[in-house]
Write a protein that holds these residues in place. Structure first.
Motif: not given
Length: 305
Positions: A71-74, A172-174, A207-213
């Motif tokens: 997701v991050l790479k994209s 991705e938008l978030v 960290a936040t995105c990894a937890i909630f994605f």
């Protein structure tokens, strides 16, 4: 140039503001969320008036890490601009380095995050099987009363709660919104201050995105998470330990002092004991719960073994 406030402080404020907009969701008054668990854990929480937040071992799951990394790479690839500045190159470089540091931290010592998981679904066959082996219970909580207790932590800013995001485009938008707002802010500061402040900020965002994605395959869980993560290295609540399915689970306890804000209890589909409902009613009544305010029902999910 922004000289009235340090960049690290400005980034912290901006991060909290973006979390409120991108992750947390507003709940309707009186809404209930459901926590699937075993009878042993249910009684443990009721006996102590504690909410048990289990250590988030999901971040040791390589498949979830690979998913978030993609997701991050994209997002990085989509954020490329025609006229790259030195600041933009620094920004992207620090973002990639922060992701590598995050992965290394997990690999070496594990990332300290404790989670209490709930769902909008009151009677989900998948959740009964995955989290309660079909024979457990789920606790329905009044959301507003539950979230008021985030203030009991040493640093309330380390508590993040919200719906898990399963849609890839939304994820991705978030993440992109987090990063765009960050870049807008850092352009007002000197490069050296940006270099110092970005690593900690990026770590919090990642960290936040990894937890909630989560992968879209888990969308049926309709999960809502309360997560406590210690990114500052400050003192955190003492970890306790409990046994579950033959393994030891680290957890932290959130003390409600009085009774838990329970609104409903559902009995799992594999529990066919007729007295289960009467036993639960008698038990909660003995612990001082007002049974006029709590409903108890049997699961109607079809579960075959």
């Amino acid at each position: 140039m922004a000289e009235h406030i340090k960049l690290a402080e400005a980034l912290e404020w901006q991060f909290r503001n973006e979390v409120d907009k991108q992750v947390r969701k507003t709940h309707e008054s009186g809404q209930t969320l459901y926590h699937y668990t075993s009878l042993q854990s249910l009684m443990g929480m009721v006996e102590t008036n504690n909410l048990w937040m289990s250590k988030g071992n999901f971040l040791n799951d390589s498949s979830e890490l690979v998913y978030f990394s993609n997701v991050l790479k994209s997002v990085i690839s989509k954020m490329k601009i025609q006229n790259e500045t030195e600041l933009w190159r620094l920004f992207i470089r620090e973002l990639k380095l922060s992701m590598n540091r995050f992965l290394k931290k997990i690999e070496e010592s594990g990332f300290e995050v404790y989670i209490f998981s709930m769902s909008h679904s009151q009677d989900s066959l998948a959740l009964w099987y995955n989290y309660a082996k079909g024979e457990g219970y789920n606790l329905g909580f009044y959301v507003e009363d539950l979230l008021k207790k985030t203030s009991v932590f040493p640093d309330e800013s380390n508590v993040v709660h919200g719906l898990v995001v399963y849609d890839r485009q939304e994820q991705e938008l978030v993440l992109m919104n987090f990063l765009i707002e960050t870049f807008k802010l850092v352009t007002q500061y000197e490069v050296e201050e940006v270099k110092k402040a970005l690593p900690a900020h990026f770590f919090s965002v990642i960290a936040t995105c990894a937890i909630f994605f989560k992968d879209p395959a888990f969308q049926s869980e309709e999960e809502y998470r309360i997560a406590y993560m210690n990114t500052s290295g400050e003192t955190q609540p003492e970890a306790r330990f409990r046994a579950q399915n033959g393994v030891i689970i680290p957890y932290i306890a959130v003390d409600f002092e009085e009774r838990l804000p329970i609104s409903h209890i559902t009995i799992g589909p594999k529990n066919n004991i007729d007295i289960a409902k009467r036993g639960m009613e008698h038990y909660l009544n003995s612990k001082g719960y007002n049974m006029q305010e709590i409903s108890i029902s049997k699961s109607v999910a079809a579960l075959r073994y």
